[in-house]
Design an enzyme around this catalytic site. Structure first.
Site, PDB file in Angstrom:
ATOM      1  N   LEU A  45       0.784  -1.406  -0.320  1.00 13.21           N
ATOM      2  CA  LEU A  45       0.021  -0.019   0.263  1.00 13.21           C
ATOM      3  C   LEU A  45       0.680   1.373   0.216  1.00 13.21           C
ATOM      4  O   LEU A  45       0.177   1.800  -0.316  1.00 13.21           O
ATOM      5  CB  LEU A  45      -0.477   0.341   1.486  1.00 13.21           C
ATOM      6  CG  LEU A  45      -1.846  -1.247   1.113  1.00 13.21           C
ATOM      7  CD1 LEU A  45      -2.576  -1.164   2.919  1.00 13.21           C
ATOM      8  CD2 LEU A  45      -2.872  -0.780   0.039  1.00 13.21           C
ATOM      9  N   GLY A  46       2.464   1.226   0.567  1.00 13.90           N
ATOM     10  CA  GLY A  46       3.013   2.226   0.897  1.00 13.90           C
ATOM     11  C   GLY A  46       4.123   1.882   1.323  1.00 13.90           C
ATOM     12  O   GLY A  46       4.279   0.794   1.496  1.00 13.90           O
ATOM     13  N   LYS A  47       5.162   2.237   0.940  1.00 10.28           N
ATOM     14  CA  LYS A  47       6.572   2.472   1.277  1.00 10.28           C
ATOM     15  C   LYS A  47       6.973   3.553   2.680  1.00 10.28           C
ATOM     16  O   LYS A  47       6.535   5.372   2.052  1.00 10.28           O
ATOM     17  CB  LYS A  47       7.532   2.922   0.185  1.00 10.28           C
ATOM     18  CG  LYS A  47       8.677   2.435   0.495  1.00 10.28           C
ATOM     19  CD  LYS A  47       9.490   2.175  -0.329  1.00 10.28           C
ATOM     20  CE  LYS A  47      10.917   1.656  -0.427  1.00 10.28           C
ATOM     21  NZ  LYS A  47      11.901   3.295   0.303  1.00 10.28           N
ATOM     22  N   GLY A  48       7.140   3.121   3.939  1.00 10.27           N
ATOM     23  CA  GLY A  48       7.243   4.647   4.844  1.00 10.27           C
ATOM     24  C   GLY A  48       9.353   4.450   4.928  1.00 10.27           C
ATOM     25  O   GLY A  48      10.126   3.848   4.158  1.00 10.27           O
ATOM     26  N   VAL A  53       4.234  -1.239   4.116  1.00  9.27           N
ATOM     27  CA  VAL A  53       2.547  -1.426   5.054  1.00  9.27           C
ATOM     28  C   VAL A  53       2.274  -1.897   3.282  1.00  9.27           C
ATOM     29  O   VAL A  53       2.243  -1.785   2.482  1.00  9.27           O
ATOM     30  CB  VAL A  53       2.080  -0.009   4.597  1.00  9.27           C
ATOM     31  CG1 VAL A  53       0.474   0.300   5.189  1.00  9.27           C
ATOM     32  CG2 VAL A  53       2.536   1.554   5.746  1.00  9.27           C
ATOM     33  N   LYS A  68       1.795  -2.696   8.964  1.00  8.60           N
ATOM     34  CA  LYS A  68       2.702  -1.853   8.452  1.00  8.60           C
ATOM     35  C   LYS A  68       3.923  -2.747   8.721  1.00  8.60           C
ATOM     36  O   LYS A  68       4.022  -2.963  10.260  1.00  8.60           O
ATOM     37  CB  LYS A  68       2.272  -0.584   9.192  1.00  8.60           C
ATOM     38  CG  LYS A  68       3.840   0.743   9.271  1.00  8.60           C
ATOM     39  CD  LYS A  68       3.587   1.614   9.246  1.00  8.60           C
ATOM     40  CE  LYS A  68       4.744   2.933  10.129  1.00  8.60           C
ATOM     41  NZ  LYS A  68       4.037   4.785  10.939  1.00  8.60           N
ATOM     42  N   ASP A 162       3.130  16.401  13.139  1.00 11.29           N
ATOM     43  CA  ASP A 162       2.956  16.062  12.003  1.00 11.29           C
ATOM     44  C   ASP A 162       1.731  15.884  11.207  1.00 11.29           C
ATOM     45  O   ASP A 162       2.030  15.156  10.497  1.00 11.29           O
ATOM     46  CB  ASP A 162       4.083  14.862  12.202  1.00 11.29           C
ATOM     47  CG  ASP A 162       4.801  15.057  10.568  1.00 11.29           C
ATOM     48  OD1 ASP A 162       5.141  15.936  10.137  1.00 11.29           O
ATOM     49  OD2 ASP A 162       5.288  13.774  10.371  1.00 11.29           O
TER      50      ASP A 162
HETATM   51  P1  ATP Z   1       6.871   8.744   6.609  1.00 10.67           P
HETATM   52  O1  ATP Z   1       6.719   8.980   8.081  1.00 10.67           O
HETATM   53  O2  ATP Z   1       7.897   8.670   5.385  1.00 10.67           O
HETATM   54  O3  ATP Z   1       5.343   9.202   6.603  1.00 10.67           O
HETATM   55  P2  ATP Z   1       5.327   6.095   7.544  1.00 10.67           P
HETATM   56  O4  ATP Z   1       6.896   5.185   8.084  1.00 10.67           O
HETATM   57  O5  ATP Z   1       5.270   7.114   9.017  1.00 10.67           O
HETATM   58  O6  ATP Z   1       6.574   7.338   6.754  1.00 10.67           O
HETATM   59  P3  ATP Z   1       3.956   6.153   6.919  1.00 10.67           P
HETATM   60  O7  ATP Z   1       2.776   7.686   7.331  1.00 10.67           O
HETATM   61  O8  ATP Z   1       2.744   4.799   8.299  1.00 10.67           O
HETATM   62  O9  ATP Z   1       5.172   5.196   7.332  1.00 10.67           O
HETATM   63  O10 ATP Z   1       3.097   4.852   5.393  1.00 10.67           O
HETATM   64  C1  ATP Z   1       3.410   5.149   4.374  1.00 10.67           C
HETATM   65  C2  ATP Z   1       2.409   5.083   3.796  1.00 10.67           C
HETATM   66  O11 ATP Z   1       1.989   3.813   3.402  1.00 10.67           O
HETATM   67  C3  ATP Z   1       1.152   6.206   3.304  1.00 10.67           C
HETATM   68  O12 ATP Z   1       1.868   6.595   2.687  1.00 10.67           O
HETATM   69  C4  ATP Z   1       0.340   5.304   2.799  1.00 10.67           C
HETATM   70  O13 ATP Z   1       0.695   5.682   0.768  1.00 10.67           O
HETATM   71  C5  ATP Z   1       0.267   4.059   3.255  1.00 10.67           C
HETATM   72  N1  ATP Z   1      -0.473   3.218   4.471  1.00 10.67           N
HETATM   73  C6  ATP Z   1      -0.305   3.782   5.266  1.00 10.67           C
HETATM   74  N2  ATP Z   1      -0.950   3.452   6.157  1.00 10.67           N
HETATM   75  C7  ATP Z   1      -2.184   2.517   4.997  1.00 10.67           C
HETATM   76  C8  ATP Z   1      -3.417   2.462   5.810  1.00 10.67           C
HETATM   77  N3  ATP Z   1      -3.433   2.299   6.609  1.00 10.67           N
HETATM   78  N4  ATP Z   1      -4.282   2.034   4.414  1.00 10.67           N
HETATM   79  C9  ATP Z   1      -4.076   2.179   3.617  1.00 10.67           C
HETATM   80  N5  ATP Z   1      -2.490   3.432   3.311  1.00 10.67           N
HETATM   81  C10 ATP Z   1      -1.558   3.280   4.365  1.00 10.67           C
END
Ligand code: ATP
Ligand code: MG
Length: 302
Positions: A45-48, A53, A68, A162
């Site tokens: 779904l995405g990359k943190g 995720v 995640k 944030d």
């Molecule tokens: P960053 O600090 O760079 O924002 P992160 O490690 O905190 O990244 P998240 O923001 O939690 O990661 O998740 C990364 C991406 O994954 C999100 O921007 C979103 O696109 C997708 N994503 C995260 N959680 C969900 C969810 N519950 N449902 C759908 N998509 C999600």
């Protein structure tokens, strides 16, 4: 029992576990509750910053969640253990229709897994980039949801710090969900850490002064502007120039923009340098722009 309530009853157990004083015991219990075997893993779904995720389905209940995955090595390398623990504790204790639920967590040798509510329509950021900017109705609906969610968080002594379009997700009905509590803090006193994303930082954070809940009110002003115009208000060529613009509150509306006078008024009442003079969350909800434009159901369909 419905699939939702099965997962929720597990969640309740986990939330109450987090309130027990013995953390190690609590961690062991929550890790015993869930494992990777409980889920079918689907598309990414995405990359943190520290992992990915994935869409996942809990095998017994067929309930869809987002998993995640965070690599322990990365957390150790950057010394983020406490920050992650805080993110998990805060998010799992919050329960509001506009705050993404954290149902629980577990870990194996290398990874930590967070079981999150699945937001079908993904990032609000994507919607904003796709259409350039939002209509006044869409913007006011998201904005009202965000304000309600922040009022709830502030009541629990949580400052998010944030809020930005990438951290705002949408469910299948277009209901806004605040996600990513990586920078949030639970505190009754003033804070000093400078954090958050440049364009959304309040002047007191840019100047490294103590800050409180009012930083989220400032960010609401920035977001309202970005929802309606497609770009944040203090964008500049360099970080230093953005800082300067924030500190001067160098705010202007391009003459070609079609932003209503009421929306401009609300933005002006939020982007105020003196944090004690910013419009309160309660007053935002009574502002004519919200009353006139926000959809009371909080949902936004295309
Ligand atoms: P960053 O600090 O760079 O924002 P992160 O490690 O905190 O990244 P998240 O923001 O939690 O990661 O998740 C990364 C991406 O994954 C999100 O921007 C979103 O696109 C997708 N994503 C995260 N959680 C969900 C969810 N519950 N449902 C759908 N998509 C999600
Ligand atoms: Mg994020």
């Amino acid at each position: 029992m419905s699939s939702t309530s099965i997962l929720h009853s597990q969640t309740r157990k986990m939330v109450s576990q987090t309130q027990e004083p013995n953390r190690r015991k609590e961690e062991e219990q929550s890790s015993r509750k869930w494992s990777l075997q409980d889920f079918d893993i689907g598309k990414p779904l995405g990359k943190g910053k520290f992992g990915r995720v994935y869409l996942a389905r809990e095998k017994k209940s067929k309930y869809m969640v987002a998993l995640k995955v965070i690599f322990k090595e990365q957390i150790e390398k950057y010394g983020l253990h406490n920050q992650l623990r805080r993110e998990m504790e805060i998010q799992s204790s919050l329960s509001h229709p506009n705050v993404l639920r954290l149902f629980g967590w577990f870990h194996d040798g290398q990874r930590i897994f967070l079981i999150l509510e699945y937001a079908h329509r993904g990032e609000l950021y994507r919607e904003l980039r796709k259409s350039g900017h939002l209509s006044e109705e869409q913007a006011a609906t998201y904005f009202a949801s965000l304000t309600r969610a922040l009022a709830y968080c502030h009541n629990q002594y949580v400052i998010h710090r944030d809020i930005k379009p990438e951290n705002l997700l949408l469910d299948f009905e277009g209901r806004l969900k605040i996600a990513d509590f990586g920078w949030s803090v639970q505190s009754r006193s003033k804070r000093h850490t400078m954090c958050g994303t440049l364009d959304y930082l309040a002047p007191e954070m840019v100047e490294n002064r103590a800050h409180d809940y009012a930083v989220d009110n400032w960010t609401l002003g920035v977001l309202c502007y970005e929802f309606l115009l497609g770009v944040p208000p203090f964008e500049a060529e360099s970080q230093t120039d953005t800082f300067k613009r924030i500190m001067k509150v160098d705010l202007s509306f391009p003459p070609t923009s079609h932003v209503s006078a009421e929306a401009k008024n609300l933005i002006n009442l939020l982007l105020v340098k003196d944090s004690t003079k910013r419009l309160s969350l309660q007053k935002i909800m009574k502002h004519p722009w919200i009353i006139k434009n926000a959809n009371p159901t909080g949902t936004c369909m295309d």
